[in-house]
Design a protein around this motif. Structure first.
Motif, PDB file in Angstrom:
ATOM      1  N   ALA A 111      -2.936   0.968   3.435  1.00  0.00           N
ATOM      2  CA  ALA A 111      -1.353   1.132   3.351  1.00  0.00           C
ATOM      3  C   ALA A 111      -1.045   1.610   4.828  1.00  0.00           C
ATOM      4  O   ALA A 111      -1.407   2.643   5.474  1.00  0.00           O
ATOM      5  N   ARG A 112       0.260   0.791   5.517  1.00  0.00           N
ATOM      6  CA  ARG A 112       0.724   1.251   6.664  1.00  0.00           C
ATOM      7  C   ARG A 112       2.365   1.619   6.170  1.00  0.00           C
ATOM      8  O   ARG A 112       2.818   0.666   5.826  1.00  0.00           O
ATOM      9  N   TRP A 124       7.469   4.876  -3.889  1.00  0.00           N
ATOM     10  CA  TRP A 124       6.148   5.924  -3.658  1.00  0.00           C
ATOM     11  C   TRP A 124       4.894   5.386  -4.305  1.00  0.00           C
ATOM     12  O   TRP A 124       4.815   4.991  -5.235  1.00  0.00           O
ATOM     13  N   LEU A 125       4.214   5.248  -3.305  1.00  0.00           N
ATOM     14  CA  LEU A 125       2.486   4.750  -3.429  1.00  0.00           C
ATOM     15  C   LEU A 125       1.859   5.496  -4.342  1.00  0.00           C
ATOM     16  O   LEU A 125       1.852   6.586  -4.152  1.00  0.00           O
ATOM     17  N   LYS A 126       1.114   4.946  -5.337  1.00  0.00           N
ATOM     18  CA  LYS A 126       0.089   5.411  -6.068  1.00  0.00           C
ATOM     19  C   LYS A 126      -1.005   5.592  -5.167  1.00  0.00           C
ATOM     20  O   LYS A 126      -1.327   4.470  -4.612  1.00  0.00           O
ATOM     21  N   ILE A 164      -0.854  -9.512   2.360  1.00  0.00           N
ATOM     22  CA  ILE A 164       0.044  -8.212   2.640  1.00  0.00           C
ATOM     23  C   ILE A 164       0.808  -8.173   1.448  1.00  0.00           C
ATOM     24  O   ILE A 164       1.451  -9.165   0.758  1.00  0.00           O
ATOM     25  N   SER A 165       1.113  -7.021   1.165  1.00  0.00           N
ATOM     26  CA  SER A 165       2.030  -6.690  -0.167  1.00  0.00           C
ATOM     27  C   SER A 165       3.018  -5.631   0.330  1.00  0.00           C
ATOM     28  O   SER A 165       2.631  -4.460   0.748  1.00  0.00           O
ATOM     29  N   ALA A 169       3.601  -1.620   4.130  1.00  0.00           N
ATOM     30  CA  ALA A 169       2.966  -2.798   4.057  1.00  0.00           C
ATOM     31  C   ALA A 169       1.282  -2.277   3.338  1.00  0.00           C
ATOM     32  O   ALA A 169       0.808  -1.343   4.095  1.00  0.00           O
ATOM     33  N   VAL A 170       1.046  -2.959   2.520  1.00  0.00           N
ATOM     34  CA  VAL A 170      -0.279  -2.701   1.523  1.00  0.00           C
ATOM     35  C   VAL A 170      -1.377  -3.863   1.695  1.00  0.00           C
ATOM     36  O   VAL A 170      -0.942  -4.908   1.565  1.00  0.00           O
TER      37      VAL A 170
END
Length: 305
Positions: free
Chosen positions: A158-159, A150-152, A144-145, A273-274
């Motif tokens: 991702a959650r 803002w996600l690219k 988990i990361s 959570a990625v």
């Protein structure tokens, strides 16, 4: 080179020997007698040896078949144990769970959730790496990361756990000293704490009823590279900074920090959570994210779902 051994045929062979007949083995395996008979014949062709002597009334192992059964039954048993171990690991949190998160978010949220999580699931060993570096999850073997902002677009899954606001903050004493809330232009000249972990730490775009205005902080009093350090500086009452609300919720509730602008707002960010690009996640990873969701909902009694 020829094809490797068909390990599925071992299971058919072992079932025939343990059940005593092709009919009983077919019943155990949930297939037809013809399938079992065919697979047994193909296995003998594969090993170039007769394994079973078949008559209309009974079946007997050849010497080669007896030796082969001893090894095959052990192999099938170990394979079943491996399957069961994996299934159990996916049902009950256990094993090693590797997590990475930004320093400020990790200290503010992940550490506390980890303590509760390992208390409830003592068979899980959690490895935490707090860093503002965005690691390659596959290469670094993270489960988990946690990421904020803002996600690219990427191949990761991702959650979203929560949204957060960015706020210009200072102490009540600092706000009183500068004469109360200021307009945007006045903010540019006030002592500012710059967070160099951000892409553009001095440029900020404010919005009000569809109007956008970009301002640039001209009076940088202190530069830091960790958000929690910026919080400590502004708590001293000598400057202001712009910070995500999840880092300062307690200080906002207690009144130690106040927002300097009421009419203008900054873009909202997200907490995510990625995961690595795989459709399967361990029970430990799934349950840890559930704990984090409960933490963001304000639940203090963290328990399994």
């Amino acid at each position: 080179m020829g094809k490797g051994p068909n390990l599925k045929r071992l299971e058919y062979f072992v079932a025939v020997i343990e059940e005593g007949s092709i009919t009983a083995a077919a019943r155990r395996l949930g297939v037809s007698k013809a399938v079992v008979s065919k697979q047994l014949q193909m296995l003998e062709d594969e090993v170039s040896a007769s394994l079973v002597l078949r008559t209309s009334r009974q079946m007997n192992l050849t010497e080669a078949g007896r030796q082969f059964y001893e090894v095959a039954s052990s192999a099938v048993g170990q394979a079943k144990e491996a399957y069961e171990a994996i299934r159990e690991a996916n049902d009950v949190p256990r094993g090693v769970l590797r997590i990475t998160a930004p320093v400020d978010f990790g200290l503010a949220y992940v550490s506390g959730v980890t303590a509760k999580f390992t208390e409830i699931y003592p068979d899980v060993h959690v490895e935490l790496v707090f860093s503002d570096t965005k690691f390659d999850l596959v290469e670094s073997q993270f489960d988990i990361s946690f990421r904020t902002g803002w996600l690219k677009d990427s191949s990761y899954l991702a959650r979203k756990l929560s949204d957060f606001d960015q706020l210009p903050l200072c102490t009540p004493a600092f706000l009183e000293r500068i004469g109360g809330s200021k307009d945007l232009k006045a903010l540019e000249k006030l002592p500012f704490v710059e967070n160099r972990a951000l892409v553009q730490p001095k440029a900020w775009t404010f919005e009000r009823q569809g109007e956008e205005r970009l301002i640039s902080m001209q009076n940088v009093a202190v530069s830091v590279d960790v958000t929690l350090a910026a919080k400590q500086v502004i708590l001293s009452g000598t400057a202001f900074s712009i910070m995500p609300d999840f880092v300062v919720r307690e200080e906002l509730q207690s009144g130690e920090l106040v927002s300097m602008m009421q009419d203008w707002s900054l873009p909202r960010g997200g907490v995510y959570a990625v995961f690595p690009p795989s459709k399967h996640r361990t029970a430990a990873a799934r349950e840890f994210v559930n704990f984090m969701l409960k933490r963001f909902r304000g639940e203090t009694n963290l328990q399994p779902n």
